[in-house]
Motif scaffolding. Structure first.
Motif, PDB file in Angstrom:
ATOM      1  N   ASP A 263     -12.087   4.725   2.408  1.00  0.00           N
ATOM      2  CA  ASP A 263     -11.877   3.332   2.024  1.00  0.00           C
ATOM      3  C   ASP A 263     -11.992   3.108   0.527  1.00  0.00           C
ATOM      4  O   ASP A 263     -12.019   1.982   0.065  1.00  0.00           O
ATOM      5  N   TYR A 267      -4.891   0.681  -0.555  1.00  0.00           N
ATOM      6  CA  TYR A 267      -3.934   0.657   0.551  1.00  0.00           C
ATOM      7  C   TYR A 267      -2.803  -0.348   0.326  1.00  0.00           C
ATOM      8  O   TYR A 267      -1.974  -0.554   1.201  1.00  0.00           O
ATOM      9  N   ILE A 413      -4.701   5.416   7.013  1.00  0.00           N
ATOM     10  CA  ILE A 413      -4.324   4.012   7.213  1.00  0.00           C
ATOM     11  C   ILE A 413      -5.573   3.194   7.548  1.00  0.00           C
ATOM     12  O   ILE A 413      -6.605   3.744   7.941  1.00  0.00           O
ATOM     13  N   THR A 414      -5.466   1.908   7.379  1.00  0.00           N
ATOM     14  CA  THR A 414      -6.579   1.016   7.688  1.00  0.00           C
ATOM     15  C   THR A 414      -6.560   0.701   9.186  1.00  0.00           C
ATOM     16  O   THR A 414      -5.505   0.794   9.827  1.00  0.00           O
ATOM     17  N   GLN A 417      -3.938  -1.871  10.039  1.00  0.00           N
ATOM     18  CA  GLN A 417      -2.574  -1.361  10.068  1.00  0.00           C
ATOM     19  C   GLN A 417      -2.317  -0.609  11.383  1.00  0.00           C
ATOM     20  O   GLN A 417      -1.257  -0.727  11.992  1.00  0.00           O
ATOM     21  N   ALA A 471      -2.689   7.231   0.972  1.00  0.00           N
ATOM     22  CA  ALA A 471      -2.792   5.901   1.583  1.00  0.00           C
ATOM     23  C   ALA A 471      -1.443   5.582   2.224  1.00  0.00           C
ATOM     24  O   ALA A 471      -0.405   5.592   1.554  1.00  0.00           O
ATOM     25  N   SER A 472      -1.452   5.331   3.526  1.00  0.00           N
ATOM     26  CA  SER A 472      -0.184   5.302   4.254  1.00  0.00           C
ATOM     27  C   SER A 472       0.066   3.994   5.008  1.00  0.00           C
ATOM     28  O   SER A 472       0.857   3.971   5.948  1.00  0.00           O
ATOM     29  N   ASP A 473      -0.586   2.914   4.593  1.00  0.00           N
ATOM     30  CA  ASP A 473      -0.294   1.651   5.267  1.00  0.00           C
ATOM     31  C   ASP A 473       1.181   1.282   5.081  1.00  0.00           C
ATOM     32  O   ASP A 473       1.810   0.735   5.980  1.00  0.00           O
ATOM     33  N   SER A 478       4.143   6.127   1.401  1.00  0.00           N
ATOM     34  CA  SER A 478       3.451   7.333   1.844  1.00  0.00           C
ATOM     35  C   SER A 478       4.384   8.540   1.890  1.00  0.00           C
ATOM     36  O   SER A 478       4.053   9.627   1.404  1.00  0.00           O
TER      37      SER A 478
END
Lengths: 498, 498
Positions: A263, A267, A413-414, A417, A471-473, A478
């Protein structure tokens, strides 16, 4: 090392005839108990001096036991097939022939053969020999920890003993064919061979996997000695392993401030589709060119994709393979191990797919399952996943040394997401199969997975095989980032810097 | 390796103030439980980047716990004392400061310091660095097997973080003294240091003894993190070790024909006293001359005498020391370990006596007790003596590499000869104290000892430290033979061949 094997141990023909049928029956019984219990596999290494009865013993073992459950392999360091593993680590050949749990593997010509021969002939110097012996120690430690019993038999005979034996074989027209010019030629190096062997035995006779040196001069003596020892090992292997008290190291602690590496990323990165399409095309072209670089002729590429469900692993991999020649790559999707895979040491199923030079293998999930899902879900013991980091690092070191470029991506990803993507999948008829109750369950364990990921990156992002966290949101950003990082690593390899 | 330690973990002053008193009390409690239970020792290794809080953490640990039961050592690789171990293996210094069971040792400056620094500065090349890391792995594996808990703390800070910290310390006149020119000079090599460290951590983060990398940027965060982890380790160390299932290797089998190496000797050797006296004198002269050879200035001599009771070890040793300069040798008689010795890893008591260059140590019985009396009498677990062979070989390899010539004698006598000597001792007033009920009991176990000796010689008569077995029924012949063999080995050393 060889002192007590030179005093001319022997037993009478009568003693042999009494012992043999009993031993034979006991071996069969033990073999079937092993097969039924499936606690462990038994690997018999047959090494030693030429002429001291290695081949005869292997034949006897196959005669005494049920050969359907024995896999006998003679992996010579010379001859055809020996160098077919170009680009794979030296241990690759042996991973291919490991017996599954319940079975017996006899390796006549094994991971000791080539290191000893190369050192005896002066081709591998001291440092290289030491390094290979250390690699063997680590390999055998891993095998033992995974429940394999190693039976290491060394058949010995003195220099004079071998000379005598060869001469007596040559005298008899019926056996003269058994001694070749090559045998005499090898025998000329007896002393160097013994010196290299003594060192190898000293360095690899560990508590878990000691060598047994057997006087090879009397066929009856050596056969019953080897058979008895194998029997004792088979019996042990059929039993529950004995608990040995150890102080296990504690698990790595969770960060006090609750912040994780994952984190700490931004993102919010985003790419417009038009920019994306343009960048993607250019990066794919660059990648394709790089993969054809003459500097990479003796290299291979091992790509690892990890990330939570719906992180975009599959779609990212497709953007990479679009730039590759279908003859030169393979995508390996990794799910829960099947029965055959569970009967082998953990890393076995990954060794099978290692690429040759100029080939790429893309793992969609990988050996990191050990320290991710297996750890979190308790599919393996704490002892297994805590030693997993070290075993993985050693594995990747072997890959790197054999010429593989190991590039590892964590698509981050978060949770928000992920939820969006799950909902979208459920709403899209052709994607609904991609979402299962398991996915929702895993989501509940997010904090446990986050911690496992942090530990994984801390322990396995190494100088030789660093992790790239992307970071792939935003899928578009990404994919481009992954391609960019991959090209960067390949460029470093072309420049000889990786 | 260092990724998650660069995201700037921190906790508030308030959180620290809440956590600290609780942690402190818990640490004290755990420390006393450890001291009471005495299952194991705890060794805390404190390493990492300069300026990341190593010293501060060591001070805190000493403040939080009872320092009477903590041994804190800063063994620097430079400065006075660092090279006082001339001729002793590199690990010698650390053996001197191992904490006994129940205690905590904090090693600030330890077996990682020098290998990392030497490699970072380019003095140790890749092969040497690898070899030193492997030696560390073996050493830590032995410690863990002997019940030591290793707490390996790595304090990390980014290059920029260190620069900032140094600058802010320099700005304040009260703290400016803490940053020296040498600190800045070392900091110039930050990148090389981190590269070497990353490799060291990768190679030595094992399942039993992993590294914990701690973000050193916030003093509160790092203190509580390190303290919590230490607490968890202390608690584990105070508990019974957890049993881990392993398949133990079977014991080496007894020879089928009942013949042992020891009874393959000619015990009829005999020497007339007149011949003996003449030979003895000449050999003693030769030995004395050899020990003063300029070629042996950077060598030491480690002599090991083993043999059953009344084999003549003591009287043979006296014939050797007669030829030595009293300032340069020491005889170490080895009996059952005392309480302090039992609280340490097995080999500890022998490391204490290792000679410097130009010195000799003669062990009257030795570390081979592990695989002789301890095995036969069951004084240690099977697991302990089966790994003993490997640990002994590794120990003797370290000795040899540090320049020691290791010469090992087994004085072999027949049971009949032993009986004669026992009876003679009982009949001689000034010798009657030399015979105890234990001696008679041991005699009953002759076959068990004979087997243990055979295994010992098979497993530890190595290329670097072979055993010399001397038939000793005739004391005169035996003494002369021992001296002859010793001179032979020394001559080989003078010639640079050993």
């Amino acid at each position: 090392m060889f002192e007590s094997a030179e005093i001319g141990h022997r037993i009478s023909r009568k003693a042999y005839k009494e012992a043999e049928p009993l031993l034979r029956q006991a071996l069969l019984d033990a073999q079937f108990a092993l097969l039924e219990k499936k606690h462990s596999a038994v690997i018999v290494l047959v090494n030693g001096v030429d002429g001291a009865g290695k081949g005869e013993t292997v034949n006897l073992f196959n005669e005494w036991m049920d050969p359907r459950h024995i896999r006998t392999e003679a992996l010579s360091s010379e001859g055809p097939g020996a160098h077919a593993h170009q680009g794979r680590p030296a241990m690759w050949r042996f991973w291919q022939v490991l017996p599954p749990k319940g079975h017996v593997g006899i390796l006549f010509g094994n991971w000791y053969t080539d290191p000893i021969v190369q050192h005896a002939l002066g081709r591998d110097k001291k440092n290289r020999f030491n390094a290979r012996l250390e690699e063997i120690r680590a390999f055998e430690r891993m095998l033992t920890a995974e429940g394999v019993l190693l039976v290491k038999l060394w058949f010995h005979m003195s220099n004079e003993g071998v000379t005598e034996r060869f001469k007596s074989l040559e005298k008899d027209p019926k056996t003269a064919w058994r001694v070749t010019a090559a045998d005499w030629e090898r025998h000329r190096h007896y002393d160097q061979f013994i010196q290299a062997s003594a060192k190898a035995l000293r360095k690899t006779s560990t508590g878990e996997a000691p060598w047994l040196v057997i006087d090879g001069s009397d066929p009856a003596y050596r056969a019953i000695t080897a058979g008895n020892y194998l029997l004792e090992n088979l019996r042990r292997a059929a039993q529950e392993p004995t608990p040995t008290p150890v102080h296990a190291a504690p698990q790595p602690p969770a960060p006090l401030d609750g912040r994780s590496l994952l984190d700490s990323f931004d993102y919010q990165r985003h790419l417009e589709r038009k920019v994306y399409e343009d960048k993607l095309e250019r990066l794919q072209g660059r990648l394709n060119g790089l993969l054809r670089s003459p500097e990479l002729q003796k290299r291979s590429l091992v790509l690892v994709f990890e990330g939570v469900d719906a992180a975009g692993k599959g779609s990212t991999i497709r953007r990479i393979t679009q730039a590759m020649d279908a003859r030169h790559y393979r995508v390996v999707p990794v799910a829960a191990p099947n029965e055959a895979e569970r009967a082998q040491p953990y890393l076995w199923r990954f060794w099978r797919y290692l690429p040759e030079w100029q080939h790429s293998v893309i793992f969609d999930r990988s050996w990191y399952g050990r320290v991710l899902v297996e750890r979190v879900e308790g599919y393996c013991s704490e002892h297994a996943w805590t030693r997993g980091y070290d075993e993985i690092n050693a594995f990747e070191e072997q890959l790197t040394e054999a010429g593989a470029l190991v590039v590892k991506f964590w698509l981050a990803i978060t949770p928000e997401q992920q939820l969006k993507r799950f909902e979208a999948r459920q709403a899209t008829p052709h994607k609904v199969h991609k979402i299962t109750p398991d996915d929702w369950r895993n989501r509940d364990k997010w904090p446990l997975y986050a911690r496992a990921v942090d530990d994984m990156i801390d322990r396995t992002s190494t100088d030789i095989a660093p992790w790239h966290i992307v970071a792939s949101d935003d899928k578009l950003w990404s994919r481009v980032e992954v391609l960019r990082l991959l090209c960067q690593r390949l460029e470093a390899a072309v420049a000889g810097k990786a």
